[in-house]
Scaffold this active site. Structure first.
Site, PDB file in Angstrom:
ATOM      1  N   CYS A 174      49.406  46.855   4.962  1.00  0.00           N
ATOM      2  CA  CYS A 174      50.182  47.192   3.734  1.00  0.00           C
ATOM      3  C   CYS A 174      50.801  48.584   4.237  1.00  0.00           C
ATOM      4  CB  CYS A 174      49.847  47.209   2.343  1.00  0.00           C
ATOM      5  SG  CYS A 174      50.851  47.759   1.058  1.00  0.00           S
ATOM      6  N   CYS A 227      57.825  46.398   6.758  1.00  0.00           N
ATOM      7  CA  CYS A 227      57.364  45.995   5.418  1.00  0.00           C
ATOM      8  C   CYS A 227      56.340  44.531   5.978  1.00  0.00           C
ATOM      9  CB  CYS A 227      58.406  45.344   4.544  1.00  0.00           C
ATOM     10  SG  CYS A 227      57.431  44.657   2.933  1.00  0.00           S
ATOM     11  N   GLU A 268      52.201  55.282  -4.518  1.00  0.00           N
ATOM     12  CA  GLU A 268      53.515  55.686  -4.971  1.00  0.00           C
ATOM     13  C   GLU A 268      53.207  56.910  -6.225  1.00  0.00           C
ATOM     14  OE1 GLU A 268      56.240  53.061  -5.688  1.00  0.00           O
ATOM     15  OE2 GLU A 268      55.932  52.135  -3.724  1.00  0.00           O
ATOM     16  N   SER A 323      60.752  47.178   1.783  1.00  0.00           N
ATOM     17  CA  SER A 323      61.088  47.109   0.352  1.00  0.00           C
ATOM     18  C   SER A 323      61.198  48.199  -0.227  1.00  0.00           C
ATOM     19  CB  SER A 323      59.841  46.288  -0.256  1.00  0.00           C
ATOM     20  OG  SER A 323      58.792  47.074  -0.194  1.00  0.00           O
TER      21      SER A 323
HETATM   22  N1  DGL Z   1      56.098  47.338   1.675  1.00  0.00           N
HETATM   23  C1  DGL Z   1      54.972  46.308   1.240  1.00  0.00           C
HETATM   24  C2  DGL Z   1      54.052  45.736   2.126  1.00  0.00           C
HETATM   25  O1  DGL Z   1      53.827  46.389   3.249  1.00  0.00           O
HETATM   26  C3  DGL Z   1      54.446  47.016   0.038  1.00  0.00           C
HETATM   27  C4  DGL Z   1      55.034  47.065  -1.181  1.00  0.00           C
HETATM   28  C5  DGL Z   1      55.832  45.999  -1.807  1.00  0.00           C
HETATM   29  O2  DGL Z   1      54.939  44.981  -2.202  1.00  0.00           O
HETATM   30  O3  DGL Z   1      56.995  45.829  -1.763  1.00  0.00           O
HETATM   31  O4  DGL Z   1      53.581  44.703   2.231  1.00  0.00           O
END
Ligand code: DGL
Length: 269
Positions: free
Chosen positions: A189, A75, A155, A13
């Site tokens: 995550c 992701c 972030e 994302s």
């Molecule tokens: N990249 C997303 C994940 O690993 C985290 C950031 C988002 O919510 O887009 O779930």
């Protein structure tokens, strides 16, 4: 790139998947990569599974159009919502998500057969880690919790800040209480590996932490062997759907090396 080499496509994302790319580059130093961050539409973690699946399909198509020979869904939320659909869309290309390798590493690590998983709202609500763990061992107890604030803290760069540890305690204390507590925690995550120090400080000492970025890189390397996707020149092409400067600034921390906005190509999906 050698003529018989095909790049590995990696999408997320936004910048979070750079933790996975970093691990992939460590495991496959000669591979060429195309990384796509869908920065125009992040976060995925708070969106519905149907929307995340649609966005993921568009990311995969953009990478496929650029000649990739393997797709890594970096992701966790996209892996939870879209992996099966992407595998159906590309039956002749390896498509690897982060959940199965993370689940396998957690099952291997847990002596108590009791595992805790943390991720975004979407990842936890969909139950993908819970199901992946139970496919490997139906008798493992799994508890899971969405830890949405960790994404913003990572972030913001507050990973070594007391605020990170305070938030870690707030999320984790209830999961790791009592005599029957889990002995393994899955960081489900992309952003959470950056907070590993704060998370570890908030956990009882014997708890093992499973980082799905590292386990995914090992799984991709094992799957690809010495195939064409591993025989490039170690290059990376950077794509994002918005904000090259922010992608480069925040992404540098996730990647662990400087990224220049001038190297980030903005694409429309
Ligand atoms: N990249 C997303 C994940 O690993 C985290 C950031 C988002 O919510 O887009 O779930």
């Amino acid at each position: 790139m050698r003529t018989d080499a095909a790049p590995i496509g990696v999408f997320d994302s936004g910048v979070g998947g750079l933790t996975v790319l970093r691990a992939l580059r460590g495991a496959l130093p000669s591979a060429d990569f195309i990384y796509l961050g869908d920065t125009a539409r992040l976060p995925y973690g708070t969106k519905s599974a149907a929307t995340v699946a649609r966005y993921s399909s568009q990311c995969a198509a953009a990478l496929r159009a650029r000649g990739i020979g393997c797709l890594v869904v970096a992701c966790n939320t996209a892996s939870a919502s879209a992996l099966n659909e992407l595998r159906r869309e590309y039956p002749h290309m390896p498509v690897v998500g982060v959940i199965e390798p993370g689940a396998a590493a957690a099952v291997a690590a847990s002596r108590a057969r009791h595992i805790a998983v943390i991720g975004t709202e979407g990842t936890i609500a969909g139950g993908a880690y819970q199901q992946a763990i139970h496919r490997l061992d139906a008798n493992v107890r799994v508890i899971a919790r969405a830890c949405s604030l960790f994404v913003a803290i990572a972030e913001e760069g507050w990973t070594e800040d007391p605020i990170a540890e305070a938030v870690a305690h707030r999320y984790l204390d209830g999961m790791f209480a009592g005599p029957q507590m889990p002995d393994t925690l899955v960081l489900g995550c992309t952003h959470f590996p950056l907070l590993a120090t704060a998370i570890a400080a908030a956990l009882p000492p014997a708890v093992r932490i499973v980082d799905s970025a590292a386990t995914t890189a090992a799984a991709v390397a094992a799957l690809l062997g010495a195939g064409p996707c591993t025989r490039g020149a170690g290059s990376v092409r950077w794509l994002a759907t918005d904000g090259a400067a922010r992608f480069a600034r925040i992404g540098s921390r996730f990647l662990g090396e400087p990224l220049s906005a001038a190297d980030v190509e903005i694409v429309d999906l």
